[in-house]
Write a protein that holds these residues in place. Structure first.
Motif, PDB file in Angstrom:
ATOM      1  N   SER A 137      28.676  25.076  48.591  1.00 57.41           N
ATOM      2  CA  SER A 137      29.557  26.013  49.296  1.00 57.41           C
ATOM      3  C   SER A 137      29.318  27.460  48.872  1.00 57.41           C
ATOM      4  O   SER A 137      29.534  28.385  49.668  1.00 57.41           O
ATOM      5  N   TRP A 138      28.871  27.690  47.643  1.00 55.86           N
ATOM      6  CA  TRP A 138      28.626  29.059  47.182  1.00 55.86           C
ATOM      7  C   TRP A 138      27.488  29.726  47.949  1.00 55.86           C
ATOM      8  O   TRP A 138      27.436  30.962  48.051  1.00 55.86           O
ATOM      9  N   PHE A 139      26.584  28.926  48.489  1.00 51.84           N
ATOM     10  CA  PHE A 139      25.428  29.474  49.199  1.00 51.84           C
ATOM     11  C   PHE A 139      25.396  29.042  50.665  1.00 51.84           C
ATOM     12  O   PHE A 139      24.331  28.990  51.282  1.00 51.84           O
ATOM     13  N   SER A 140      26.561  28.769  51.202  1.00 51.56           N
ATOM     14  CA  SER A 140      26.657  28.493  52.633  1.00 51.56           C
ATOM     15  C   SER A 140      26.365  29.783  53.396  1.00 51.56           C
ATOM     16  O   SER A 140      26.372  30.891  52.831  1.00 51.56           O
ATOM     17  N   GLU A 141      26.111  29.659  54.672  1.00 53.36           N
ATOM     18  CA  GLU A 141      25.823  30.843  55.494  1.00 53.36           C
ATOM     19  C   GLU A 141      26.956  31.859  55.413  1.00 53.36           C
ATOM     20  O   GLU A 141      26.726  33.075  55.392  1.00 53.36           O
ATOM     21  N   ALA A 142      28.183  31.360  55.330  1.00 50.19           N
ATOM     22  CA  ALA A 142      29.345  32.245  55.299  1.00 50.19           C
ATOM     23  C   ALA A 142      29.535  32.928  53.945  1.00 50.19           C
ATOM     24  O   ALA A 142      30.106  34.026  53.875  1.00 50.19           O
ATOM     25  N   HIS A 143      29.074  32.292  52.861  1.00 46.08           N
ATOM     26  CA  HIS A 143      29.434  32.781  51.528  1.00 46.08           C
ATOM     27  C   HIS A 143      28.277  33.314  50.694  1.00 46.08           C
ATOM     28  O   HIS A 143      28.515  33.972  49.678  1.00 46.08           O
ATOM     29  N   GLN A 144      27.041  33.049  51.068  1.00 45.11           N
ATOM     30  CA  GLN A 144      25.922  33.380  50.179  1.00 45.11           C
ATOM     31  C   GLN A 144      25.891  34.849  49.774  1.00 45.11           C
ATOM     32  O   GLN A 144      25.800  35.168  48.581  1.00 45.11           O
ATOM     33  N   GLU A 145      25.960  35.751  50.718  1.00 46.03           N
ATOM     34  CA  GLU A 145      25.868  37.174  50.389  1.00 46.03           C
ATOM     35  C   GLU A 145      27.045  37.616  49.538  1.00 46.03           C
ATOM     36  O   GLU A 145      26.890  38.437  48.610  1.00 46.03           O
ATOM     37  N   LYS A 146      28.233  37.074  49.803  1.00 42.93           N
ATOM     38  CA  LYS A 146      29.414  37.419  49.003  1.00 42.93           C
ATOM     39  C   LYS A 146      29.281  36.869  47.589  1.00 42.93           C
ATOM     40  O   LYS A 146      29.710  37.508  46.624  1.00 42.93           O
TER      41      LYS A 146
END
Length: 280
Positions: free
Chosen positions: A143-152
Motif C-alpha cells: 500500500s505504501w507504493f500504490s499508484e495513489a500513495h507512492q509519491e506521497k
C-alpha cells in the motif's frame, strides 16, 4: 560509491570464517555488515563497543531496530515504557555511533504495517525519538507504493530525513513491495536483496521459515540487472549500500562477491586476510 555487505557475520560458510574471530575475519571480505540480532534483543553497550573496537576504522554497521520499535511486538512485553525502550536502544548503539561506524539504523516494518494515518503518525514519532541519527525505512506492505500513495510516501521519507530502503523480494501481493529505484536522502540509499523465492517468502509463520524464506541464489543475469540499477541510483545519492540477505542457503556471500566483480569494485581499509596455516 557503492558499498556491499551481508546480513550478519556468522552464517556464511563460503567465507571460511574462524569460529573465534568471525567478525574480524568477515571484515577482511566486506566493509559493512547488517546487524540482525538487534531486532530480537537489544545488545549491551559492552557488546557493541567490542564490535566497534574489533573492526577496521573504515568498517561500518547497519543496525536493525528492535522488533517492538517496528511494531512486530508490543513494547510493554519488554519494558515499563516506550521511552525506556528507545533509551536502552540508544545506549546500545552509542559505542558504534560515537566511533563513527554507524551507517544507518534499519526500521524494517512487518507486512501488516500498511499505509494509513496511524502509521504515518508513527513514522513522525520515530523521527522525534531518533533525532539526528541516520534512519532507513523498509516497508513490506504494498500500500505504501500504490499508484495513489507512492509519491506521497517518498515525499514523507524525504521530509523526515529518512533513507529509503529499496528491496528485491518475491512479489506476493500486498505482503511485499516492488522495486522502487528512488532515493530520498542525497547522502545514502539502502538496498536489501532478499531473493525471489515466492514459496519460501509465504512460509513466514511456519517452523521452517528460516530454512526457506530467503533460499535463493541470484543468477548472472539478475546480478547484471542490479548492477545497472545501482549505477542509475548513484545519480540520485552519494552512496548506495547493498546488503545481501539471501542467507537460507548460504548464497549471500557468493552473490555479493559476484556483484562486486560485476561492478569492478575494490575496497580499501579491510581487515588483513588471515593467512592459511600451510601458506608460504
Amino acid at each position: 560509491m557503492i558499498t556491499i555487505g551481508l546480513t550478519g557475520w556468522s552464517d556464511h560458510d563460503s567465507l571460511q570464517l574462524d569460529a573465534k574471530h568471525k567478525l574480524a575475519d568477515y571484515a577482511a571480505h566486506f566493509p559493512l555488515v547488517e546487524v540482525d540480532t538487534s531486532f530480537y534483543a537489544i545488545p549491551s553497550p559492552r557488546t557493541t563497543a567490542n564490535w566497534a573496537a574489533g573492526t577496521p576504522d573504515a568498517f561500518r554497521f547497519v543496525v536493525k531496530a528492535f522488533q517492538a520499535m517496528t511494531r512486530h511486538k508490543e513494547w510493554n512485553q519488554y519494558f515499563d515504557s516506550e521511552n525506556e525502550m528507545y533509551q536502552k536502544y540508544m545506549e546500545a548503539i552509542a559505542p558504534i555511533s560515537e566511533s563513527g561506524k554507524l551507517k544507518a539504523i534499519l526500521f524494517q516494518f512487518p507486512p501488516y504495517f500498511q499505509c494509513n494515518q496511524e502509521n504515518v503518525s508513527y513514522l513522525r514519532h520515530i523521527q522525534k525519538q531518533m533525532g539526528s541519527l541516520p534512519v532507513a525505512i523498509e516497508f513490506r506492505n504494498a500500500s505504501w507504493f500504490s499508484e495513489a500513495h507512492q509519491e506521497k510516501t517518498l515525499a514523507l521519507l524525504q521530509e523526515l530525513g529518512f533513507i529509503h530502503t529499496i528491496v528485491d523480494e518475491p512479489q506476493v501481493g500486498v505482503r511485499s513491495v516492488p522495486i522502487v529505484l528512488r532515493a530520498t536522502d542525497p547522502e545514502l540509499t539502502l538496498v536489501r536483496m532478499h531473493g525471489r523465492n515466492q514459496y519460501g517468502w509465504m512460509k513466514a509463520n511456519s517452523p521452517e521459515w528460516r530454512e526457506v524464506r530467503t533460499l535463493y541464489r541470484y543468477n548472472a543475469e539478475e546480478i547484471k540487472e542490479w548492477a545497472k540499477y545501482l549505477t542509475h541510483l548513484q545519480k540520485e545519492t552519494k552512496e548506495v549500500v547493498v546488503i545481501f540477505n539471501n542467507n537460507s542457503g548460504g548464497d549471500a556471500a557468493d552473490n555479493a562477491k559476484h556483484l562486486q566483480e560485476e561492478l569492478a569494485i575494490e575496497y580499501t581499509g579491510l581487515a588483513p586476510m588471515q593467512m592459511d596455516l600451510f601458506s608460504e
